[in-house]
Design an enzyme around this catalytic site. Structure first.
Site, short mmCIF file in Angstrom:
data_model
loop_
_atom_site.label_atom_id
_atom_site.label_comp_id
_atom_site.label_asym_id
_atom_site.label_seq_id
_atom_site.Cartn_x
_atom_site.Cartn_y
_atom_site.Cartn_z
N ASN A 76 26.98 -44.42 -16.23
CA ASN A 76 25.90 -43.82 -15.44
C ASN A 76 26.04 -42.31 -15.43
O ASN A 76 27.00 -41.76 -14.88
CB ASN A 76 25.95 -44.33 -13.99
CG ASN A 76 24.98 -43.58 -13.09
OD1 ASN A 76 23.79 -43.85 -13.08
ND2 ASN A 76 25.48 -42.59 -12.35
N GLU A 77 25.11 -41.63 -16.11
CA GLU A 77 24.86 -40.19 -16.00
C GLU A 77 25.93 -39.29 -16.60
O GLU A 77 25.86 -38.07 -16.45
CB GLU A 77 24.59 -39.78 -14.55
CG GLU A 77 23.28 -40.34 -14.01
CD GLU A 77 22.89 -39.78 -12.65
OE1 GLU A 77 23.70 -39.07 -12.02
OE2 GLU A 77 21.76 -40.07 -12.21
N ASP A 78 26.92 -39.82 -17.31
CA ASP A 78 27.94 -38.94 -17.87
C ASP A 78 27.36 -38.01 -18.93
O ASP A 78 27.70 -36.82 -19.00
CB ASP A 78 29.10 -39.76 -18.44
CG ASP A 78 29.94 -40.40 -17.36
OD1 ASP A 78 29.57 -40.29 -16.18
OD2 ASP A 78 30.96 -41.04 -17.69
N SER B 297 23.24 -44.18 -19.39
CA SER B 297 21.98 -44.12 -18.65
C SER B 297 22.01 -42.85 -17.82
O SER B 297 22.86 -42.70 -16.94
CB SER B 297 21.81 -45.34 -17.74
OG SER B 297 20.57 -45.30 -17.08
N HIS C 247 16.54 -40.58 -15.87
CA HIS C 247 16.71 -40.56 -14.43
C HIS C 247 15.88 -39.39 -13.91
O HIS C 247 16.11 -38.24 -14.28
CB HIS C 247 18.18 -40.37 -14.04
CG HIS C 247 19.04 -41.55 -14.36
ND1 HIS C 247 20.35 -41.65 -13.95
CD2 HIS C 247 18.77 -42.71 -15.03
CE1 HIS C 247 20.85 -42.81 -14.36
NE2 HIS C 247 19.91 -43.46 -15.02
#
Length: 864
Positions: free
Chosen positions: A436-438, A491, A507
């Site tokens: 998530n979001e790295d 993501s 996102h």
């Protein structure tokens, strides 16, 4: 025969560190088993509840303590010479040394994996009870030592982690326990999953089932492989496939067991029953069983073909991002999931059932299990299988620059293999996502120098070493498993940057966070798949009263209220967004709750209205998924959740429910003129409206579109020129159909327009939409406005009506009343001449309370 002996009796715990607080320094009985230290300390009233008031600070010491758990109640085990005993730990949180009868048998530093220890010789012929001791060390302290040992690769400036300390990145433990922007820091410790003995002569130790569905769905080949322990004397294993609905075996095959105990084979099935998401079909399941004398190992199989489609689009740049299930291109509407508690052993199958069936009742077809938590309980995925809810599963990395030393990567590999083996067979699971979001964090250049042109590495000497995990280790594990479930790197991910709106998923946080763009700008952030976006609001008044025990602190500007909103900058964001859009009240607290929930609901309405419209059919799937951050709450706080921790749906839940119905009618006011260049302060004129409809069925649908308009202040009907009040329309299958463009709105600043969509054959009301002039702060209500409610059908429904247009009607019961009253719809707009019927359950003698926008202005004596 395999015998399972649950080791859940006689457990006790104590603090094993010296923090000079004298708490639990001698053994005390546990509150339950499995357990963690916070649960047991709460049980013995040694800490206050960290979810209440400002108790979080009073409990931080627990995170840093060492804890020992032991049981001395393991009775003697009868072990014949040919039988084995294996001690199973399904989950230990997190840094632990395990001793059996004072002999060290295990060291573990990964909360997310299970362990099986052969203890046959330690227990054979033992006549007295055995003792098992689990010595847990402080996870934060160990994580800091790992950071020092491995080294933190980053630039000299900036930050490379969101939330918690950077030490969390170096330990395979649920990351949210360091604290996040929706919950406190409750870093647990203990045996969080079951511990048991398995005693057996032979057992099926492993079972992997992979399906390959024909492109035309006419057949499936099921590949089965696994292993048998202590297979001496066994040369065959029976593999059987049973229809779970009819309990009828549909295939049976004998497979040879090799000299090493392995077995492998294929079963073909013609015309299989298929598993579909609930929005498109049934959830047929098969049972796969691997059988030897005395033991059967089994798992469910849902036959379905899953692909992620990325093809060029007809009128938009980039490529699509669509989940295709059984050759159906699916619009995935739903939400993101965070863990249901910090004290995970408290989460029961019944609680998962409530959360997930509530999501389904809100027409949510996909749940994204977020990477900062856990790969969920087996019960979670079983329920999703049964209910037809698709699962997007992140691997467990979130918002940080993780290390990639050889030993860390090896630990991650074991963890990934464990998760895929445990839950990868579930038909509900349709994607494994690396993190998530790295990658988004790296693109924001916090302190990571990333050369995206370097696609081969090695990356261990860069400031983004974890590319080794996301681009090599995890995809290799997924591929080696043979699973049909696709892997997605991160993501968000795709395109020239991680958050590229034309490729992959995005996102969307420039609304609320980032630029704090108006929520009316959601349309400009349209992307191929929005896997995260959201808007904050307060929980129910009842939940806030539970969280804040002092009446003097129950207001929106109290210290305790602020502590229960971990979102950075919330004090500025609420007044700004509300002030831009409508007249609001900060006090009393019940009005602030209504106003923030109104704000969240309106933002969700804008987002879903514009984004679902963009699912326009083959080659025009400009947006194929919208997942709200977030479905659930973890504590009684103010967050982005659609439903608060006590399972009270917010108005935004009902907005998304209506937005994801099979049939939806939508409207958007369009700019027809801008102010004269010489003047400022005037909004653009929006004197026209577009109308469209969404059909989620797989066939065309004939409908009747009806349009009405009303003057807001008088409630009088307004005639719409140049359009028939009622017209027949044909909605295309599984996509949006544009119905009207540029319809003029008479006296548009003071007129609401209503669209109704009815089934042409049955007359059933399918959908409605009420379009209001904006900003709503300019609205003037009539002092003659009256909104009424009437309970009917023996307390099973409420009928609403109004003599003037009214915005945002919410039904509720008192904050002091019971919490089991459930409305099947809420937060509705009303116009004169119609009755809206809302189903309700659990209503006994409680009175119905009603809120709507500016209701406080109708109180006698009120002055602006």
């Amino acid at each position: 025969m395999v015998r399972r002996i649950d080791l859940d009796q006689g457990w006790e715990f104590k603090q094993a560190s010296s923090l000079e607080n004298g708490t639990a320094t001698s053994y005390l009985p546990v509150a339950q088993f499995p357990t963690v230290a916070h649960i047991d300390l709460l049980h013995h009233k040694l800490i206050p509840d960290p979810y209440i008031d400002i108790n979080e600070l009073k409990c931080l010491w627990v995170n840093d303590a060492d804890w020992t758990y032991r049981t001395q109640s393991i009775g003697p085990v009868d072990l014949a010479p040919s039988r084995r005993a294996v001690l199973v730990f399904e989950g230990l949180d997190t840094i632990v040394d395990v001793y059996l009868n004072d002999r060290h048998i295990l060291f573990s530093k990964n909360m997310h994996i299970s362990h099986q220890i052969d203890v046959t010789e330690a227990l054979r012929d033992r006549k007295e009870p055995s003792s098992l001791e689990l010595r847990f060390r402080s996870a934060p302290a160990y994580a800091r030592s790992e950071r020092d040992r491995i080294g933190y690769k980053r630039n000299a400036t900036g930050r490379a982690v969101n939330y918690g300390g950077s030490e969390r990145l170096f330990l395979r433990k649920a990351q949210y326990q360091w604290g996040w922007d929706w919950g406190p820091a409750v870093n647990t410790c203990g045996p969080w999953k079951p511990v048991y003995l398995e005693v057996y002569e032979s057992r099926v130790s492993d079972l992997s089932v992979i399906q390959d569905v024909a492109a035309d769905l006419s057949s499936v080949t099921v590949s089965v492989k696994g292993g048998v322990e202590n297979a001496e004397g066994l040369d065959k294993i029976i593999v059987q496939l049973t229809d779970r609905d009819t309990t009828t075996p549909v295939a049976k095959q004998e497979l040879a067991i090799s000299s090493t105990g392995s077995f492998e084979g294929k079963i073909s099935l013609d015309k299989p029953k298929l598993w579909y998401p609930f929005t498109y079909g049934k959830q047929d399941l098969y049972l796969v069983e691997a059988i030897i004398p005395g033991h059967t190992r089994s798992q469910n199989l849902g036959v379905r073909r899953v692909r992620i489609l990325q093809h060029p689009l007809k009128s938009q740049p980039g490529t699509s991002f669509i989940f295709e299930i059984n050759n159906i291109r699916v619009f995935c509407g739903g939400s993101c999931w965070i863990p249901a508690d910090f004290m995970l052993p408290r989460v029961t199958a019944e609680r998962y059932e409530k959360w997930l069936t509530l999501a389904k009742s809100g027409n949510q077809s996909m749940i994204r299990v977020w990477g900062g938590g856990i790969v969920e309980s087996d019960a979670f995925y079983d329920i999703c299988d049964r209910e037809g809810i698709l699962v997007w599963q992140d691997f467990l990395f979130a918002c940080g620059n993780y290390p990639a030393s050889a030993d860390f990567v090896a630990n991650v590999k074991v963890e990934a293999e464990h998760h895929i083996k445990r839950v990868g067979h579930h038909p509900s699971l349709v994607v494994w996502c690396g993190n998530n979001e790295d990658y988004m964090c790296a693109d924001e250049d916090r302190c990571w120098d990333v050369d995206w042109s370097d696609t081969t590495g090695p990356w261990d000497n860069t400031t983004f070493p974890a590319r080794e995990i996301y681009e090599r280790t995890l995809p290799a594990v997924v591929a080696d498993s043979g699973t049909e479930v696709p892997y997605w790197t991160s993501s968000p991910y795709g395109g020239e940057s991680a958050n590229d709106p034309t490729v992959g998923d995005t996102h969307c946080w420039d609304v609320w966070h980032g630029k704090m763009s108006p929520y009316q700008d959601f349309k400009t952030y349209t992307s191929r798949f929005i896997s995260e976006f959201g808007f904050e609001s307060a929980p129910s008044l009842r939940t806030l009263h539970r969280a804040i025990t002092s009446p003097s602190e129950r207001h929106a500007q109290s210290r305790t209220f602020d502590v229960h909103d971990k979102g950075p900058g919330h004090q500025r964001r609420y007044p700004m967004y509300m002030g831009e859009n409508y007249r609001f009240r900060m006090n009393p607290l019940k009005d602030f709750v209504y106003c923030t929930q109104f704000l969240q609901a309106e933002a969700m309405a804008y987002a879903y209205n514009c984004w679902r419209r963009e699912f326009r059919g083959p080659g025009e799937e400009n947006c194929a998924g919208v997942l709200v951050w977030q479905l659930n709450d973890i504590w009684p706080g103010t967050t982005w959740a659609l439903v608060d921790v006590d399972l009270n749906p917010k108005p935004a839940f009902y907005i998304t429910k209506r937005a994801l119905e099979k049939a939806v009618v939508g409207m958007e006011r369009v700019i027809t003129a801008k102010p004269h260049y010489i003047v400022t302060g005037y909004p653009p004129e929006k004197g026209q409206v577009d109308v469209w409809a969404v059909n989620g069925e797989l066939g065309e649908r004939k409908v009747l579109l009806e349009l009405k308009a009303f003057d807001i202040k008088s409630g009088n009907s307004v005639e719409l020129q140049g359009v028939q009040a009622k017209q027949e329309c044909v909605l295309k299958a599984n996509q949006t159909t544009e119905l009207l463009a540029g319809l003029d709105i008479p006296n548009y600043n003071n007129t609401v327009v209503v669209a109704y969509l009815d089934d042409l054959a049955s007359g059933e009301r399918l959908a409605r939409w009420v379009s209001w002039p904006e900003p709503l702060k300019y609205l003037q209500l009539s002092p003659e406005l009256k909104v009424t409610s009437k309970v009917v059908d023996g307390g099973c429904a409420v009928i609403l009506n109004a003599n003037r247009p009214v915005k945002g009607v919410v039904l509720q019961t008192s904050a002091e009343g019971p919490d089991d009253v459930v409305f099947d719809n809420n937060f509705v707009d009303l116009v004169p001449g119609e009755e809206i019927k809302i189903g309700v359950s659990g209503l006994k003698n409680e009175s119905i309370q009603m809120r709507f926008l500016y209701d406080w202005e109708l109180v006698p004596g009120f002055q602006l």
